[in-house]
Design a protein around this motif. Structure first.
Motif, PDB file in Angstrom:
ATOM      1  N   THR A  12       3.726   1.141  -1.409  1.00  0.00           N
ATOM      2  CA  THR A  12       3.506   0.093  -0.415  1.00  0.00           C
ATOM      3  C   THR A  12       3.185  -1.234  -1.079  1.00  0.00           C
ATOM      4  O   THR A  12       2.552  -1.283  -2.129  1.00  0.00           O
ATOM      5  CB  THR A  12       2.369   0.470   0.553  1.00  0.00           C
ATOM      6  OG1 THR A  12       2.240  -0.554   1.552  1.00  0.00           O
ATOM      7  CG2 THR A  12       1.025   0.631  -0.148  1.00  0.00           C
ATOM      8  N   GLU A  15      -1.116  -2.526   1.369  1.00  0.00           N
ATOM      9  CA  GLU A  15      -2.021  -1.376   1.381  1.00  0.00           C
ATOM     10  C   GLU A  15      -2.816  -1.240   2.676  1.00  0.00           C
ATOM     11  O   GLU A  15      -2.815  -0.171   3.292  1.00  0.00           O
ATOM     12  CB  GLU A  15      -2.974  -1.440   0.189  1.00  0.00           C
ATOM     13  CG  GLU A  15      -3.911  -0.252   0.119  1.00  0.00           C
ATOM     14  CD  GLU A  15      -4.839  -0.286  -1.088  1.00  0.00           C
ATOM     15  OE1 GLU A  15      -5.537   0.714  -1.294  1.00  0.00           O
ATOM     16  OE2 GLU A  15      -4.868  -1.307  -1.818  1.00  0.00           O
ATOM     17  N   ILE A  56       0.509   1.661  -4.958  1.00  0.00           N
ATOM     18  CA  ILE A  56       0.496   0.253  -4.582  1.00  0.00           C
ATOM     19  C   ILE A  56       1.488  -0.481  -5.491  1.00  0.00           C
ATOM     20  O   ILE A  56       1.427  -0.350  -6.721  1.00  0.00           O
ATOM     21  CB  ILE A  56      -0.914  -0.359  -4.741  1.00  0.00           C
ATOM     22  CG1 ILE A  56      -1.967   0.514  -4.050  1.00  0.00           C
ATOM     23  CG2 ILE A  56      -0.931  -1.795  -4.219  1.00  0.00           C
ATOM     24  CD1 ILE A  56      -1.721   0.819  -2.604  1.00  0.00           C
TER      25      ILE A  56
END
Length: 131
Positions: A12, A15, A56
């Motif tokens: 992603t 987050e 992340i």
């Protein structure tokens, strides 16, 4: 040789929004654990006997996919409730349905599905088994 899927990894770029979607909208449980190389605190979304580990963007760790890219997943989940209740929940939290309900072919039988996008624009199909 393969019996079932244990987990997958979602990368992603957003987050907080990602955690909100998978927990508040889809009802998954957020968990933290220590893992990776080197060992670091990690996050995952647990549902049933599976989980989605979270990477992340820009903070990935080894081993990882060759080109981890937010928005590249197309996932289908079987709901734990009738699809009309899923659609009511999505409407309640004002999460747009982009298609459906439509009949599709699932892994074991026909499914009735709706489609949404998560904050990274991954395509998320939420389905019920048909009889």
């Amino acid at each position: 040789m393969i019996d079932h899927l244990d987990h997958l990894v979602l990368t992603t770029a957003k987050e907080a929004a990602c955690i909100d979607f998978y927990t508040r909208v889809l009802g998954m449980q957020l968990e933290s654990f220590i893992g990776g190389t080197p060992p670091v605190e990690r996050k995952a979304f647990r549902f049933g006997n599976q989980k989605i580990n979270l990477h992340i963007k820009g903070k990935e760790f080894e081993p990882k996919a060759d080109i981890p890219t937010p928005g590249s997943l197309d996932l289908c989940f079987i709901a734990d409730r009738p699809l009309n209740e899923v659609m009511a929940k999505l409407n309640q939290v004002q999460w747009p349905i982009i298609e459906g309900p439509v009949i599709r072919t699932g892994a074991t039988q026909k499914i009735n599905s709706v489609y949404v996008r998560d904050p990274d624009q991954n395509l998320i199909e939420i389905s019920e088994l048909t009889t």
